[in-house]
Design a protein around this motif. Structure first.
Motif, PDB file in Angstrom:
ATOM      1  N   ARG A  17       0.834  -1.199   0.000  1.00  0.00           N
ATOM      2  CA  ARG A  17       0.000   0.000   0.000  1.00  0.00           C
ATOM      3  C   ARG A  17       0.869   1.250   0.000  1.00  0.00           C
ATOM      4  O   ARG A  17       0.529   2.257  -0.629  1.00  0.00           O
ATOM      5  N   ALA A  18       1.979   1.179   0.736  1.00  0.00           N
ATOM      6  CA  ALA A  18       2.862   2.340   0.811  1.00  0.00           C
ATOM      7  C   ALA A  18       3.435   2.677  -0.561  1.00  0.00           C
ATOM      8  O   ALA A  18       3.483   3.848  -0.957  1.00  0.00           O
ATOM      9  N   PHE A  19       3.879   1.680  -1.296  1.00  0.00           N
ATOM     10  CA  PHE A  19       4.393   1.923  -2.644  1.00  0.00           C
ATOM     11  C   PHE A  19       3.299   2.480  -3.547  1.00  0.00           C
ATOM     12  O   PHE A  19       3.537   3.398  -4.345  1.00  0.00           O
ATOM     13  N   ALA A  20       2.091   1.927  -3.436  1.00  0.00           N
ATOM     14  CA  ALA A  20       0.979   2.446  -4.230  1.00  0.00           C
ATOM     15  C   ALA A  20       0.695   3.897  -3.878  1.00  0.00           C
ATOM     16  O   ALA A  20       0.488   4.746  -4.756  1.00  0.00           O
ATOM     17  N   GLY A  21       0.695   4.206  -2.583  1.00  0.00           N
ATOM     18  CA  GLY A  21       0.433   5.575  -2.154  1.00  0.00           C
ATOM     19  C   GLY A  21       1.512   6.539  -2.589  1.00  0.00           C
ATOM     20  O   GLY A  21       1.222   7.671  -2.992  1.00  0.00           O
ATOM     21  N   ALA A  22       2.769   6.099  -2.526  1.00  0.00           N
ATOM     22  CA  ALA A  22       3.873   6.960  -2.949  1.00  0.00           C
ATOM     23  C   ALA A  22       3.726   7.340  -4.414  1.00  0.00           C
ATOM     24  O   ALA A  22       3.931   8.501  -4.798  1.00  0.00           O
ATOM     25  N   ILE A  23       3.347   6.376  -5.237  1.00  0.00           N
ATOM     26  CA  ILE A  23       3.200   6.639  -6.666  1.00  0.00           C
ATOM     27  C   ILE A  23       1.971   7.498  -6.936  1.00  0.00           C
ATOM     28  O   ILE A  23       2.023   8.479  -7.693  1.00  0.00           O
ATOM     29  N   ALA A 121       6.617  11.714  -1.806  1.00  0.00           N
ATOM     30  CA  ALA A 121       6.303  10.304  -2.046  1.00  0.00           C
ATOM     31  C   ALA A 121       6.225   9.538  -0.730  1.00  0.00           C
ATOM     32  O   ALA A 121       5.335   8.702  -0.535  1.00  0.00           O
ATOM     33  N   GLY A 122       7.147   9.827   0.181  1.00  0.00           N
ATOM     34  CA  GLY A 122       7.129   9.163   1.479  1.00  0.00           C
ATOM     35  C   GLY A 122       5.909   9.535   2.295  1.00  0.00           C
ATOM     36  O   GLY A 122       5.318   8.693   2.979  1.00  0.00           O
ATOM     37  N   MET A 123       5.494  10.803   2.225  1.00  0.00           N
ATOM     38  CA  MET A 123       4.286  11.211   2.928  1.00  0.00           C
ATOM     39  C   MET A 123       3.064  10.524   2.330  1.00  0.00           C
ATOM     40  O   MET A 123       2.153  10.110   3.053  1.00  0.00           O
ATOM     41  N   GLY A 124       3.057  10.384   1.004  1.00  0.00           N
ATOM     42  CA  GLY A 124       1.976   9.647   0.369  1.00  0.00           C
ATOM     43  C   GLY A 124       1.955   8.194   0.799  1.00  0.00           C
ATOM     44  O   GLY A 124       0.889   7.594   0.962  1.00  0.00           O
ATOM     45  N   ALA A 125       3.135   7.615   1.010  1.00  0.00           N
ATOM     46  CA  ALA A 125       3.227   6.230   1.473  1.00  0.00           C
ATOM     47  C   ALA A 125       2.581   6.066   2.836  1.00  0.00           C
ATOM     48  O   ALA A 125       1.871   5.092   3.093  1.00  0.00           O
ATOM     49  N   VAL A 126       2.808   7.029   3.722  1.00  0.00           N
ATOM     50  CA  VAL A 126       2.212   6.962   5.061  1.00  0.00           C
ATOM     51  C   VAL A 126       0.703   7.162   4.992  1.00  0.00           C
ATOM     52  O   VAL A 126      -0.072   6.395   5.576  1.00  0.00           O
ATOM     53  N   LEU A 127       0.262   8.179   4.265  1.00  0.00           N
ATOM     54  CA  LEU A 127      -1.164   8.493   4.200  1.00  0.00           C
ATOM     55  C   LEU A 127      -1.951   7.379   3.530  1.00  0.00           C
ATOM     56  O   LEU A 127      -3.103   7.118   3.890  1.00  0.00           O
ATOM     57  N   ALA A 128      -1.359   6.709   2.558  1.00  0.00           N
ATOM     58  CA  ALA A 128      -2.071   5.676   1.817  1.00  0.00           C
ATOM     59  C   ALA A 128      -2.380   4.465   2.677  1.00  0.00           C
ATOM     60  O   ALA A 128      -3.274   3.689   2.352  1.00  0.00           O
ATOM     61  N   THR A 129      -1.676   4.281   3.771  1.00  0.00           N
ATOM     62  CA  THR A 129      -1.923   3.150   4.647  1.00  0.00           C
ATOM     63  C   THR A 129      -3.360   3.139   5.122  1.00  0.00           C
ATOM     64  O   THR A 129      -4.010   2.106   5.208  1.00  0.00           O
TER      65      THR A 129
END
Length: 278
Positions: A17-23, A121-129
């Protein structure tokens, strides 16, 4: 053994999910020309400060919404570091696929370009969780967050949202074009509009996850403590990002203030959204 296997599986799902959110969250920046060139002229001290600031925000966000239910700051720190690593890997992979790196780029130069993109991208990884999780994960996260997200915790989340959205707009030339064409009266109106939209996003329009007013707090107290303070954080965050990117170098104070107000409009929306989704 079964418990360990379940924990590892949950972590791997969270990592995916984190990779998906980062992208997903950082895709506009991956494909923005201005972002590719910032690393070539940003001052090293400002660059390092920004990376440190971004990592701290990832850790704080992970405390409220990590890859797994966080047991404390140690787990949150690990989640934040993992989120930054996910941001580095996803940024490097996509930027390489897009052919962004010049042919004569050095390893250090490529890492600078990647690291700058790794913050959003890292912030997106956290939020996407939370955003890409299932209903059971969200209920567990909400129960965990309920005891943690006090007043200052909410403000930190707003700061993270402001940085995330403002970062998407700050490097573009369109932001500067708006700034030079805006009048002082329109700048004041934009400030008022930003505050009202921030308040509406959090308390008024009925989004899923919308905040309830604290017990005994009327409109004025809530508006002053959250919406006005939230906008102040968005404004300060906007000024910091513009300074980091060198946008405020050799410009007048009035122009610097106008740029901050313009950037604070999307940043304030990000602040409101952050309190809804985290």
């Amino acid at each position: 053994m079964a418990g360990s296997g379940g924990t590892n599986r949950a972590f791997l799902i969270g990592l995916a999910r984190a990779f998906a959110g980062a992208i997903i969250f950082a895709l506009p920046l991956f494909m923005t020309m201005e972002m590719w060139s910032i690393a070539s002229y940003i001052e090293p001290l400002r660059f390092l400060l920004f990376l440190g600031f971004g990592l701290v925000l990832m850790i704080v966000l992970a405390f409220f919404s990590g890859f797994e239910t966080s047991d404390g700051w140690l787990d949150a720190t690990l989640d934040g570091v993992i989120a930054f690593a996910v941001g580095m890997i996803s940024s490097g992979m996509l930027l390489w696929l897009f052919g962004v790196f010049p042919e004569d780029v050095t390893v250090a130069g490529a890492l600078e370009i990647i690291a700058l993109q790794a913050v959003p991208a890292g912030m997106g990884a956290v939020l996407a969780t939370k955003q890409l999780g299932d209903e059971r994960d969200e209920n567990e996260s909400e129960q965990t967050n309920e005891g943690r997200a006090g007043y200052f915790g909410q403000l930190i989340l707003m700061l993270g949202g402001a940085l995330f959205v403002g970062f998407n707009v700050a490097p573009t030339e369109e932001m500067l074009l708006i700034t030079v064409s805006i009048t002082p009266s329109k700048a004041l109106a934009l400030m008022a509009c930003s505050i009202l939209i921030l308040h509406a996003f959090v308390y008024t329009v009925g989004f899923a996850g919308q905040e309830e007013r604290p017990d005994g707090a009327g409109f004025l107290l809530t508006f002053a403590h959250y919406s006005v303070v939230g906008y102040a954080l968005a404004l300060a965050c906007s000024a910091y990002v513009l300074w980091t990117f060198g946008r405020m170098d050799d410009v007048s104070l009035s122009l610097a203030a106008a740029m901050s107000v313009v950037l604070a409009f999307p940043a304030s929306i990000g602040a409101g959204i952050a309190r809804l989704v985290v």
